[in-house]
Design a protein around this motif. Structure first.
Motif, short mmCIF file in Angstrom:
data_model
loop_
_atom_site.label_atom_id
_atom_site.label_comp_id
_atom_site.label_asym_id
_atom_site.label_seq_id
_atom_site.Cartn_x
_atom_site.Cartn_y
_atom_site.Cartn_z
N LEU A 101 38.63 46.73 40.80
CA LEU A 101 37.57 46.46 41.77
C LEU A 101 38.18 45.60 42.86
O LEU A 101 38.29 44.38 42.73
N GLY A 102 38.65 46.27 43.91
CA GLY A 102 39.41 45.55 44.92
C GLY A 102 40.73 45.10 44.33
O GLY A 102 41.50 45.89 43.78
N HIS A 103 41.01 43.80 44.43
CA HIS A 103 42.23 43.25 43.85
C HIS A 103 42.01 42.76 42.42
O HIS A 103 42.94 42.28 41.78
N GLU A 104 40.80 42.93 41.93
CA GLU A 104 40.45 42.40 40.61
C GLU A 104 40.43 43.51 39.57
O GLU A 104 40.07 44.65 39.86
N SER A 105 40.81 43.18 38.35
CA SER A 105 40.76 44.12 37.23
C SER A 105 39.61 43.72 36.31
O SER A 105 39.55 42.58 35.84
N ILE A 106 38.71 44.66 36.06
CA ILE A 106 37.56 44.41 35.19
C ILE A 106 37.81 45.04 33.83
O ILE A 106 37.99 46.26 33.72
N ASP A 107 37.85 44.22 32.79
CA ASP A 107 38.05 44.72 31.43
C ASP A 107 36.71 45.10 30.83
O ASP A 107 35.89 44.24 30.50
N VAL A 108 36.47 46.41 30.67
CA VAL A 108 35.19 46.90 30.13
C VAL A 108 35.24 47.01 28.61
O VAL A 108 34.31 46.63 27.92
#
Length: 228
Positions: A18-25
């Motif tokens: 998400l943009g420069h961010e990584s979302i751990d689902v």
């Protein structure tokens, strides 16, 4: 991994950019489903239940770890081979039945066979048997518009079983039904599990139903925990 498993997750994680961010689902999920087992997965909205189902079905690939169907790593298969494996080993039932309105209940049940060009007298007879098993023996010539919501969902359940899958994935199969139809569908699914020895993995918000299913999982903050 259990050698008898029909579906297996081995240290599976899934993250999204998400943009420069990584979302751990999903984080380091491991479990096995053996032949004839029935498991529920509960979790709040946004907990990753649909993401997990997509991984189990080979519609998405994990960021880490492996999903194995009948012992085969789905990530190693081409899209065509995945589709073939899904049609052979898996059935699907969703909250919304996704029946084709112009076809009869019988022809809707036969659709997975038609897709691979394998409609035969034997498959048609089996489709009729499945519709009778779900209480629609006298409604198989009716189109979806002539059936109630509960009846349409039963057609979808019969369709999921037509190729004699090892495992059936269900995403909120009773979520769009009234209370009476929901209870009827729950009892039907449990009886079909016994009758056809197919494994069922059921995502549901219905905690009461989940409590009656032999294997229970809870998905929370990306982690899958077995409920004891």
């Amino acid at each position: 991994m259990n050698p008898n498993s029909v579906l297996s997750c081995q240290s599976v994680s899934r993250s999204f950019k998400l943009g420069h961010e990584s979302i751990d689902v999903l984080k380091n999920i491991s479990f096995d489903i053996s032949a004839g087992e029935m498991a529920s997965i509960v979790g709040t909205s946004g907990s990753g239940k649909t993401t997990l189902l997509n991984l189990l079905a080979g519609l998405d690939e994990p960021s880490q770890g492996e999903v194995l169907m009948a012992g085969e790593n789905l990530a190693n298969l081409s899209d065509k081979a995945k589709a073939k494996a899904r049609n052979k080993h898996m059935g699907f039932v969703f909250q919304f039945h996704h029946l084709l309105p112009e076809f009869s209940a019988l022809d809707n049940v036969l659709m997975p066979c038609r897709i691979v060009g394998k409609v035969s007298a034997e498959s048609r007879q089996y489709a009729e048997h499945l519709l009778s098993s779900v209480g629609l023996g006298d409604r198989m010539r009716h189109r979806p518009g002539e059936l109630s919501g509960g009846e349409r969902q039963r057609v979808a359940i019969a369709r999921a079983l037509i190729n004699k899958p090892a495992v059936v994935l269900m995403d909120e199969p009773t979520g769009n039904l009234d209370e009476v139809s929901s209870e009827q569908a729950q009892k039907l699914i449990e009886s079909l599990n016994e009758q056809f020895n197919a494994s069922f993995v059921i995502v549901t918000h219905n905690q009461d139903w989940a409590n009656h299913i032999p294997i229970q999982f809870k998905l929370s903050k990306g982690h899958l925990e077995k409920v004891t």
